[in-house]
Design a protein around this motif. Structure first.
Motif, PDB file in Angstrom:
ATOM      1  N   THR A 104       0.843  -1.193   0.000  1.00 44.82           N
ATOM      2  CA  THR A 104       0.000   0.000   0.000  1.00 44.82           C
ATOM      3  C   THR A 104       0.876   1.238   0.000  1.00 44.82           C
ATOM      4  OG1 THR A 104      -1.670  -1.207   1.302  1.00 44.82           O
ATOM      5  CG2 THR A 104      -1.905   1.186   1.166  1.00 44.82           C
ATOM      6  N   ARG A 129       0.548   5.365   0.778  1.00 43.90           N
ATOM      7  CA  ARG A 129      -0.286   6.407   1.363  1.00 43.90           C
ATOM      8  C   ARG A 129       0.432   7.744   1.311  1.00 43.90           C
ATOM      9  NH1 ARG A 129      -1.091   1.874   4.646  1.00 43.90           N
ATOM     10  NH2 ARG A 129      -3.276   1.326   5.070  1.00 43.90           N
ATOM     11  N   LYS A 174      -3.979   9.378   3.356  1.00 45.86           N
ATOM     12  CA  LYS A 174      -4.810   9.040   2.193  1.00 45.86           C
ATOM     13  C   LYS A 174      -4.187   7.910   1.394  1.00 45.86           C
ATOM     14  CE  LYS A 174      -6.600  10.964  -2.144  1.00 45.86           C
ATOM     15  NZ  LYS A 174      -6.610  12.168  -3.036  1.00 45.86           N
ATOM     16  N   GLU A 175      -4.984   6.887   1.130  1.00 44.56           N
ATOM     17  CA  GLU A 175      -4.503   5.747   0.352  1.00 44.56           C
ATOM     18  C   GLU A 175      -4.448   6.121  -1.128  1.00 44.56           C
ATOM     19  OE1 GLU A 175      -6.527   1.637  -0.724  1.00 44.56           O
ATOM     20  OE2 GLU A 175      -5.880   1.655   1.388  1.00 44.56           O
TER      21      GLU A 175
END
Length: 423
Positions: free
Chosen positions: A338, A340, A346-347
């Motif tokens: 992931t 961010r 915020k992704e």
């Protein structure tokens, strides 16, 4: 005079040429490298590598251990242990050839306690500085070794704290102190040792309300970090249930509490990251605040006032995050990478890579290097737009330790060996 000018210009030219090499060879001195960040600023390891590609050497290592390699000068250091925990060892390898320079048993343990199959008796990464190697095996012992010979200069075996499932906290050196965390099921505390003698300078017991009598919810495997905020040094220390910051004492003083972030959970395992504005912490299993950004200028309880953002989604428990150019990258226990926005959480994107990530990623030259437990390596761009894979490798051996990067070399420890990859 002309001759002196010539040699002066020649020296300046050589220094200019050598400067990038010296910068790229910054020592990888502790768990996750300089300051525990996992980033090698001026290094350039290979993009493509594997058992048959850009492999400079591979050295088999005995025992079973998750500790990561550390590198200083032309030497690589690591720890290991027998599977039953009765012998705890340290090794030194030649960086150029991979040849074992010395290999010695540091501690003998007559009756080791239980260690969970997901851990080992040598999961704490050592700290290296010129001439001295500091090794730590939880409450089984802490020692300072002569880096050239492996000879023990001092040792401590008197700290009582039941790791229960095996040790995991790595030591750090700050100034003249070796700082070690003990977060067991029975006792939880930090100590500052005189790094020259091993004598205790200070000890601070945890004053955490764990809200349970279960020791399993009191243990942690975190590694502390020293940061500077408004001209004052803070020791940021992850633990079960809370992450705490302390004011470092003058010699002979006591560790004083500054702030605490109450997040719940247990088994906090990674060093905090710091970008000058926020501390980024992973808080272990069982917490809805599993990944959080905290402003470190608060006092007392800061959970409601200084948490910039937090999330329980796609947050790693074992693998630490990495911060590159305002972007926070993670690889979690379910095999998901992931990206961010570090300031807001915020992704920006996520990608299922597969496997479980216990090893923490490292970064250099705008690239992230991440290894899952099965030995697959993923090299991808430190890009906030989308996941861009640059290489995928299979080392065909389990990876639980975090890699080291020195200059143009990537040092990876697998279950059975240490590898050096370089173009």
């Amino acid at each position: 005079m002309a001759r002196n000018l010539f040699f002066g210009l020649l020296t300046l030219s050589l220094l200019t040429l050598l400067a990038p090499i010296a910068a790229g060879n910054e020592p990888w001195n502790r768990f996750r490298g300089p300051e525990g960040e996992g980033v090698a600023e001026d290094a350039d390891p290979p993009v493509a590598f594997g058992p048959e590609e850009n492999l400079k050497w591979k050295t088999p290592v005995h025992g079973r251990a998750w500790s990561s390699p550390v590198v200083l000068g032309d030497r690589v250091y690591l720890t290991t242990a027998t599977e039953d925990g009765k012998q705890l060892s340290a090794l030194c390898l030649d960086l150029e050839t991979g040849k074992i320079v010395w290999d010695r048993v540091v501690f003998e343990v007559a009756e080791p306690r239980f260690c969970h199959p997901t851990n080992t008796y040598a999961s704490c990464t050592p700290f290296i500085e010129p001439d001295r190697l500091y090794v730590h095996y939880g409450s089984y012992g802490t020692a300072c070794l002569d880096a050239a010979t492996g000879k023990t200069l001092w040792e401590r075996r008197d700290f009582v704290s039941d790791d229960f499932r095996g040790p995991g906290s790595s030591p750090i050196v700050h100034g003249e102190e070796l700082i070690v965390q003990f977060d067991g099921v029975d006792f939880q505390f930090l100590v500052g040792l005189d790094k020259a003698t091993g004598k205790t300078r200070w000890r601070r017991d945890r004053d955490i309300d764990y809200q349970t009598d279960s020791g399993d919810w009191k243990k942690a495997y975190g590694t502390p970090r020293v940061i500077r905020v408004d001209g004052e040094e803070q020791l940021v220390s992850p633990a079960a249930a809370e992450t705490l910051a302390y004011r470092l004492p003058a010699e002979g003083g006591e560790l004083q509490p500054l702030w605490r972030f109450r997040h719940g959970g247990m088994n906090a395992a990674t060093p905090p990251l710091f970008d000058g504005d926020r501390i980024y912490v992973t808080t272990g299993g069982g917490s809805p605040l599993a990944l959080a950004a905290v402003r470190p200028d608060g006092h007392c309880e800061v959970t409601e006032s200084h948490v910039a953002w937090s999330t329980g989604r796609n947050a790693p428990q074992r693998s630490g995050p990495i911060l590159v150019d305002g972007l926070l990258f993670t690889t979690d226990d379910r095999g998901v990478a992931t990206c961010r926005e570090a300031a807001t959480g915020k992704e920006l994107w996520k990608k299922r890579l597969g496997g479980e990530f216990w090893s923490s990623p490292v970064a250099a030259s705008g690239r992230i290097y991440a290894f899952n437990k099965e030995g697959e390596g993923f090299v991808f761009a430190a890009d906030g737009e989308k996941y861009r894979e640059l290489a995928h490798v299979d080392l065909q051996d389990e990876v639980n330790a975090s890699p080291a990067i020195v200059g143009d070399a990537l040092i990876v420890r697998t279950l059975g060996a240490v590898w050096r990859f370089e173009e």
